[in-house]
Structures are given as structure tokens and as C-alpha cells.
Design a protein around this motif. Structure first.
Motif, PDB file in Angstrom:
ATOM      1  N   LEU A 250       0.690  -1.036  -0.055  1.00  0.00           N
ATOM      2  CA  LEU A 250      -0.081   0.057   0.114  1.00  0.00           C
ATOM      3  C   LEU A 250       0.793   1.007   0.091  1.00  0.00           C
ATOM      4  CD1 LEU A 250      -2.729  -0.781   2.908  1.00  0.00           C
ATOM      5  CD2 LEU A 250      -3.017  -1.071   0.191  1.00  0.00           C
ATOM      6  N   ALA A 251       0.486   2.310  -0.711  1.00  0.00           N
ATOM      7  CA  ALA A 251       1.069   3.694  -0.649  1.00  0.00           C
ATOM      8  C   ALA A 251       0.620   3.980   0.667  1.00  0.00           C
ATOM      9  CB  ALA A 251       0.820   4.571  -1.950  1.00  0.00           C
ATOM     10  N   ASP A 252       1.168   4.812   1.450  1.00  0.00           N
ATOM     11  CA  ASP A 252       0.882   5.483   2.386  1.00  0.00           C
ATOM     12  C   ASP A 252      -0.571   6.469   2.443  1.00  0.00           C
ATOM     13  OD1 ASP A 252       3.038   4.403   3.705  1.00  0.00           O
ATOM     14  OD2 ASP A 252       4.104   6.151   4.082  1.00  0.00           O
ATOM     15  N   ALA A 253      -0.513   7.087   1.152  1.00  0.00           N
ATOM     16  CA  ALA A 253      -1.496   8.270   0.834  1.00  0.00           C
ATOM     17  C   ALA A 253      -2.945   7.448   0.648  1.00  0.00           C
ATOM     18  CB  ALA A 253      -1.256   8.973  -0.175  1.00  0.00           C
ATOM     19  N   GLU A 254      -2.790   5.899   0.511  1.00  0.00           N
ATOM     20  CA  GLU A 254      -4.127   5.358   0.122  1.00  0.00           C
ATOM     21  C   GLU A 254      -4.629   4.854   1.374  1.00  0.00           C
ATOM     22  OE1 GLU A 254      -3.389   2.860  -3.928  1.00  0.00           O
ATOM     23  OE2 GLU A 254      -2.004   2.460  -2.203  1.00  0.00           O
ATOM     24  N   ASN A 271      -0.243   7.449  -9.974  1.00  0.00           N
ATOM     25  CA  ASN A 271      -0.413   8.370  -8.877  1.00  0.00           C
ATOM     26  C   ASN A 271       0.104   8.071  -7.281  1.00  0.00           C
ATOM     27  OD1 ASN A 271      -2.169  10.453 -10.271  1.00  0.00           O
ATOM     28  ND2 ASN A 271      -3.905   8.960  -9.970  1.00  0.00           N
ATOM     29  N   HIS A 272       0.299   6.732  -7.203  1.00  0.00           N
ATOM     30  CA  HIS A 272       0.992   6.163  -6.037  1.00  0.00           C
ATOM     31  C   HIS A 272       2.284   5.227  -6.443  1.00  0.00           C
ATOM     32  CE1 HIS A 272      -2.293   8.158  -3.778  1.00  0.00           C
ATOM     33  NE2 HIS A 272      -3.046   7.419  -4.652  1.00  0.00           N
ATOM     34  N   PRO A 273       3.255   5.704  -7.213  1.00  0.00           N
ATOM     35  CA  PRO A 273       4.234   4.868  -7.650  1.00  0.00           C
ATOM     36  C   PRO A 273       5.177   4.022  -6.314  1.00  0.00           C
ATOM     37  CG  PRO A 273       4.968   7.053  -7.668  1.00  0.00           C
ATOM     38  CD  PRO A 273       3.689   7.192  -7.337  1.00  0.00           C
ATOM     39  N   TRP A 278       1.989  -3.999   4.278  1.00  0.00           N
ATOM     40  CA  TRP A 278       1.063  -3.516   5.345  1.00  0.00           C
ATOM     41  C   TRP A 278       0.050  -4.798   5.768  1.00  0.00           C
ATOM     42  CZ3 TRP A 278      -0.488   1.285   7.528  1.00  0.00           C
ATOM     43  CH2 TRP A 278       0.124   2.601   6.974  1.00  0.00           C
ATOM     44  N   TRP A 279       0.147  -4.692   7.092  1.00  0.00           N
ATOM     45  CA  TRP A 279      -1.082  -5.804   7.697  1.00  0.00           C
ATOM     46  C   TRP A 279      -2.316  -5.435   7.521  1.00  0.00           C
ATOM     47  CZ3 TRP A 279      -0.062 -10.842   7.735  1.00  0.00           C
ATOM     48  CH2 TRP A 279       1.331 -11.212   8.088  1.00  0.00           C
ATOM     49  N   ALA A 280      -3.283  -5.772   7.481  1.00  0.00           N
ATOM     50  CA  ALA A 280      -4.782  -5.507   7.821  1.00  0.00           C
ATOM     51  C   ALA A 280      -5.321  -6.654   8.048  1.00  0.00           C
ATOM     52  CB  ALA A 280      -5.511  -4.736   6.507  1.00  0.00           C
ATOM     53  N   ASP A 281      -6.409  -6.318   9.168  1.00  0.00           N
ATOM     54  CA  ASP A 281      -7.401  -7.592   9.697  1.00  0.00           C
ATOM     55  C   ASP A 281      -8.595  -7.644   8.682  1.00  0.00           C
ATOM     56  OD1 ASP A 281      -5.636  -7.766  11.991  1.00  0.00           O
ATOM     57  OD2 ASP A 281      -6.828  -6.029  13.035  1.00  0.00           O
ATOM     58  N   ARG A 282      -8.793  -8.901   8.502  1.00  0.00           N
ATOM     59  CA  ARG A 282     -10.079  -9.290   7.747  1.00  0.00           C
ATOM     60  C   ARG A 282     -11.209  -9.596   8.487  1.00  0.00           C
ATOM     61  NH1 ARG A 282      -9.250 -13.951   3.866  1.00  0.00           N
ATOM     62  NH2 ARG A 282     -11.137 -13.039   2.916  1.00  0.00           N
ATOM     63  N   GLY A 283     -12.382  -8.975   7.942  1.00  0.00           N
ATOM     64  CA  GLY A 283     -13.672  -9.166   8.616  1.00  0.00           C
ATOM     65  C   GLY A 283     -14.593  -9.527   7.486  1.00  0.00           C
ATOM     66  N   PHE A 307       8.712   0.524  -2.358  1.00  0.00           N
ATOM     67  CA  PHE A 307       9.030  -0.041  -3.570  1.00  0.00           C
ATOM     68  C   PHE A 307       8.636   0.632  -4.557  1.00  0.00           C
ATOM     69  CE2 PHE A 307       8.845  -3.634  -0.392  1.00  0.00           C
ATOM     70  CZ  PHE A 307      10.181  -4.268  -0.563  1.00  0.00           C
ATOM     71  N   LEU A 308       9.276   0.613  -5.816  1.00  0.00           N
ATOM     72  CA  LEU A 308       8.701   1.776  -6.833  1.00  0.00           C
ATOM     73  C   LEU A 308       8.018   0.561  -7.601  1.00  0.00           C
ATOM     74  CD1 LEU A 308       8.984   4.548  -8.100  1.00  0.00           C
ATOM     75  CD2 LEU A 308      11.058   3.637  -9.406  1.00  0.00           C
ATOM     76  N   TYR A 309       7.139   1.165  -8.144  1.00  0.00           N
ATOM     77  CA  TYR A 309       5.861   0.170  -8.879  1.00  0.00           C
ATOM     78  C   TYR A 309       5.914  -1.387  -8.464  1.00  0.00           C
ATOM     79  CZ  TYR A 309       4.938   3.527 -12.512  1.00  0.00           C
ATOM     80  OH  TYR A 309       4.084   4.773 -13.177  1.00  0.00           O
ATOM     81  N   GLY A 310       5.893  -1.640  -7.213  1.00  0.00           N
ATOM     82  CA  GLY A 310       5.969  -2.983  -6.690  1.00  0.00           C
ATOM     83  C   GLY A 310       4.738  -3.739  -6.671  1.00  0.00           C
ATOM     84  N   GLY A 311       4.930  -5.116  -6.758  1.00  0.00           N
ATOM     85  CA  GLY A 311       3.927  -5.863  -6.579  1.00  0.00           C
ATOM     86  C   GLY A 311       4.411  -7.340  -6.118  1.00  0.00           C
ATOM     87  N   LEU A 312       3.462  -8.063  -5.590  1.00  0.00           N
ATOM     88  CA  LEU A 312       4.090  -9.472  -5.170  1.00  0.00           C
ATOM     89  C   LEU A 312       4.017 -10.436  -6.207  1.00  0.00           C
ATOM     90  CD1 LEU A 312       1.866  -9.825  -1.843  1.00  0.00           C
ATOM     91  CD2 LEU A 312       4.212  -8.803  -1.853  1.00  0.00           C
ATOM     92  N   LEU A 313       5.089 -11.124  -6.352  1.00  0.00           N
ATOM     93  CA  LEU A 313       5.367 -11.924  -7.440  1.00  0.00           C
ATOM     94  C   LEU A 313       4.352 -13.224  -7.582  1.00  0.00           C
ATOM     95  CD1 LEU A 313       7.165 -12.204 -10.079  1.00  0.00           C
ATOM     96  CD2 LEU A 313       8.590 -13.983  -8.505  1.00  0.00           C
ATOM     97  N   THR A 314       3.522 -13.365  -8.652  1.00  0.00           N
ATOM     98  CA  THR A 314       2.794 -14.458  -9.136  1.00  0.00           C
ATOM     99  C   THR A 314       3.424 -15.255 -10.317  1.00  0.00           C
ATOM    100  OG1 THR A 314       1.200 -13.721 -10.439  1.00  0.00           O
ATOM    101  CG2 THR A 314       0.844 -13.094  -8.204  1.00  0.00           C
ATOM    102  N   ASP A 315       2.795 -16.251 -10.602  1.00  0.00           N
ATOM    103  CA  ASP A 315       3.232 -17.172 -11.795  1.00  0.00           C
ATOM    104  C   ASP A 315       2.324 -16.632 -12.936  1.00  0.00           C
ATOM    105  OD1 ASP A 315       0.757 -18.382 -11.008  1.00  0.00           O
ATOM    106  OD2 ASP A 315       1.542 -20.417 -11.070  1.00  0.00           O
TER     107      ASP A 315
END
Length: 441
Positions: A250-254, A271-273, A278-283, A307-315
Motif C-alpha cells: 500500500l502507498a501511505d496516501a491510500e 499516482n502512487h508509484p 502493510w498488515w490489515a485485519d480481515r472481517g 518499493f517503486l511500482y511494486g507488486g507481489l510476484l505470481t506465476d
């Protein structure tokens, strides 16, 4: 009456020689320009480009990656010779060690004069056989060494009902979790059993994404997902859904907006490079259309960098990130800088605080497939390299990259290679090993 004196013979000769010298100089300059642009006479090869998707197979032969390439080889005669120019299309199947992306073997399937770059594909691996479709039909190669073990004639001999009806077009073949299947020219569906070259009549073969996929069988491996025109972002996910928590970028501004809405929106890198973990609780809340997931308690991981233009790697097959263990962690795919000159980086982070284990600079401007596995993750993509001719833009050269999951060390094979003899394996056009950047303390 004026008297006009004609030039002496010596002056005429000198003028003629001067003119001839000037013409010769211009011709020499023109020839030099031509040789500079074309590289002169001789053999000129294009980069070897991958056809279809690569495939990673773990078996008795080891942990290997198999792929099919085609390469144009053009011969241009030197100026002043009587020989004619010609172009061949070379088709090769390669096997690479999945640990370091070093080639193990290469099998030349064909060398076609004025060939057409269509009708070829790696279909999949089944019981130690790599099934490949070529312009001359279906063939099977041994995973161990690439030796031919099957062709159309052998399959017809083992299955008389298939004589004369084995398809030659890729659209009639399918490779799924049960192995190789095809629709014969008489409209009947068949499937290779994996027991020698035996084929059996099959129920209707699923042909589109809405059909239920066949369950996976032992000894069967399908090719990796390829992004094609979608691009590198097909291999990036926003986050990972755990049982009671969410972990992602997450970007801090989001965060304030997501906290207020109790929902996590889509990515907006323009807009948010820059983002961090971050952690978040799910409900969950029940609404008219059914339960809706909610998110609260947003907390940044204290050791996570931005991270710049970051994403978690998938296949690429799903949005579920590749998960690592011992220690538990994830891989973040991100950029080193904005703009056309930027390349991709891969960072391993571990929980619960988002500590960086290593960051690897990938020799890739774009990624087309990702193949996770035990001990390493492999990527196929492209790297802009200096052109062989000054009047051209940088060449997007195919690359196979292996990243060691424990250390971040990179092995790479670049396919801007010479058009060598079938029995020779050309050296990589990219440095063979790249050390990871040290983790920030």
C-alpha cells in the motif's frame, strides 16, 4: 583578334587523374558506409526468439526448463562476389538447468531455407517425453537428452485407427493436467496415455476457459503462463489473503481512504508509484448480495522498505502470490527507476516485520513468464541490448533468468547468440552470474 591558347597535354592528364581520384574516393566512402551499416559480407544472425511458453519439469533428468526457439540466419556475400544471399530459419529445442539457467543440451529440429515462422510449439511434458509440434508434424523428445522417441509414423504404427488422421495444426491439440490430447482429422478425440505411444479414444476435450480443467496426473507438466501483450504486470499482485489477515503493498496516501471505506481498492501506480508492506485485519459483513470482506487495523511492517511500482510476484495463472518458507516470506517485483531505461528488481522479504533478505537486479526490461520451483524461480523476458547496426534502436533480446531463493544470486542466458552448428551450444550473450545487492541494515 584574341588568341586563345589550348591547354597543354600534361594539364589535361592531371585533371583527368584528379577527377578519377575524386570518383574513387567517393566510391570508397560509399562502400565504407555500406559495410558499416550492413556489417559487410558473411553470416548475420538474429537473436534466438522463444516460440510459445517455456516449461519447467522436475523428474529423473533433474530440475530443468525446456523451450523452443527460432533464429534467422542470413548470409550476405561480400561486395564484388558472384554468390547470392540467402536466409535460413533454425528451429531448436533447449534444456536448461533450473538452478542457474545454464544450457544442458540443444536439439536442432530443422534448418529451413526461406522458412516461415509459424506452426511450432512446445505442447507439454508427459512421462519423460517432451511433446513438440513442428512444421512436419508431432514429435516426442526424451527429456534427458533430447533424443527423438516419437513421430507421426511411430504413433500411427502403434495406433492403426489414427493412420492418416493425426492433425498437423496447433488448434487441434490440447495439453492439460492429464497430458496430450488432440482431435483427429475425422473429428474424433484422442488422448495419449503416457504408456509408450498408446492412444485411447477420449471424451470431449475441453477447448476453452469455461470448460472444467482436467485434474493433474503424475508425470504431467504443462507449459508456463505467458503474458504476451499483457506485460510484466500480469505477474504482480496487490496482496495475499490469509485466514484472518491481509498482507500486501500500500502507498501511505491510500491507507486513510481504505481505512474509511473498510475496503482495499485497485492499484494506481501512476499516482502512487511508491508502496510498502502493510498488515490489515480481515472481517466480513452481510449485505443484500451476500457477504462482503472488510479490512481494518492497517499497520505497516516496521522493516519494510518502499518499493517503486511494486507488486507481489505470481506465476501469472492466478493472483495468489508465490509463498516461500524457511523462513516464511514473499517476493516483491519492483522497478529500479521510472522511464524506458528502468529495469526490474526482485526482493525477498520475510515476516513478521518485512525484513529484506536480498535484492536482485534482474537483467530484464520486460517479463513474459514466471516459473517458481524448489530452490529457484525462473523468468523469461527481454532485455534491451545495443543494436548491431548504428541506425537501429536497441534490440529487445530474449533472456532466461534463474534467481536462487536462498541467496538472490542470478544465473542468466541471453539469446543474442551466433548461429552455430547443431552440435554446438553458443555462449550466453549476457554475463552468466550476477551477485545480489546486500540487504540494507
Amino acid at each position: 583578334m584574341p588568341i586563345v591558347t589550348g591547354p597543354r597535354r600534361g594539364s589535361v592528364a592531371k585533371g583527368l587523374l584528379g577527377a578519377l581520384g575524386a570518383i574513387g574516393l567517393l566510391l570508397a566512402i560509399g562502400l565504407g558506409v555500406v559495410l558499416f551499416i550492413t556489417g559487410g559480407g558473411g553470416v548475420i544472425a538474429s537473436p534466438a526468439g522463444m516460440v510459445g511458453g517455456p516449461i519447467r519439469v522436475v523428474g529423473p533428468a533433474g530440475d530443468r526448463v525446456y523451450l523452443l526457439t527460432t533464429q534467422w540466419r542470413t548470409y550476405r556475400p561480400s561486395p564484388g562476389t558472384s554468390r547470392s544471399s540467402y536466409t535460413d530459419l533454425l528451429t531448436d529445442v533447449w534444456a536448461f538447468d533450473a538452478r542457474d539457467a545454464k544450457p544442458v543440451w540443444r536439439r536442432r529440429l530443422s534448418s529451413d531455407r526461406r522458412g516461415v515462422n509459424m506452426g511450432r510449439a512446445v505442447l507439454g511434458a508427459q512421462n519423460e517425453v517432451l511433446w513438440v509440434l513442428t512444421t512436419t508434424g508431432l514429435i516426442g523428445l526424451a527429456l534427458k537428452d533430447g533424443a527423438p522417441v516419437a513421430d507421426v509414423a511411430a504413433i500411427e504404427a502403434a495406433n492403426p485407427p489414427l493412420r492418416g488422421v493425426i492433425p498437423s495444426e496447433q488448434r487441434y491439440y490440447r495439453f492439460d493436467g492429464q497430458g496430450l490430447a488432440f482431435t483427429a482429422a475425422d473429428g474424433r478425440d484422442w488422448r495419449m496415455t503416457g504408456e509408450g505411444l498408446k492412444a485411447v479414444a477420449a471424451p470431449r476435450i475441453a477447448r476453452n476457459l469455461r470448460d472444467k480443467p482436467a485434474p493433474s496426473a503424475p508425470g504431467v507438466t504443462v507449459p508456463a503462463y505467458t503474458a504476451g501483450g499483457i506485460g510484466t504486470y500480469a505477474f504482480q499482485a496487490r496482496g495475499l489473503q490469509l485466514q484472518k489477515r491481509w498482507l500486501g503493498l500500500l502507498a501511505d496516501a491510500e491507507v486513510e481512504t481504505f481505512r474509511k471505506n473498510q475496503a482495499i481498492g485497485g492499484t494506481d501506480p501512476e499516482n502512487h508509484p511508491r508502496s510498502r508492506l502493510w498488515w490489515a485485519d480481515r472481517g466480513s459483513v452481510r449485505e443484500f448480495l451476500g457477504p462482503r470482506a472488510t479490512y481494518s487495523g492497517f499497520t505497516p511492517l516496521p522493516e519494510s522498505p518502499e518499493f517503486l511500482y511494486g507488486g507481489l510476484l505470481t506465476d501469472g495463472r492466478s493472483s495468489v502470490p508465490i509463498m516461500l518458507f524457511k523462513p516464511d516470506g514473499l517476493l516483491v517485483l519492483h522497478r529500479d527507476k521510472l522511464g524506458e531505461g528502468g529495469r526490474w528488481r526482485l526482493t525477498r522479504v520475510s515476516g513478521p516485520n518485512g525484513k529484506v533478505a536480498w535484492t536482485a537486479d534482474l537483467p530484464l526490461n520486460a517479463i513474459d513468464s514466471v516459473m517458481p520451483g524448489e530452490g529457484s524461480v525462473l523468468m523469461h523476458g527481454y532485455r534491451d541490448e545495443e543494436p548491431t547496426r548504428r541506425d537501429r534502436r536497441p534490440d529487445p533480446t530474449p533472456q532466461l533468468v534463474a534467481v536462487d531463493l536462498a541467496t538472490g544470486r542470478i544465473g542468466v542466458y541471453g539469446f543474442k547468440v551466433k548461429a552455430t552448428k547443431p552440435e554446438d551450444i553458443p555462449p550466453s550473450s549476457t554475463p552468466s552470474a550476477i551477485e545480489p545487492a546486500p540487504a540494507a541494515k
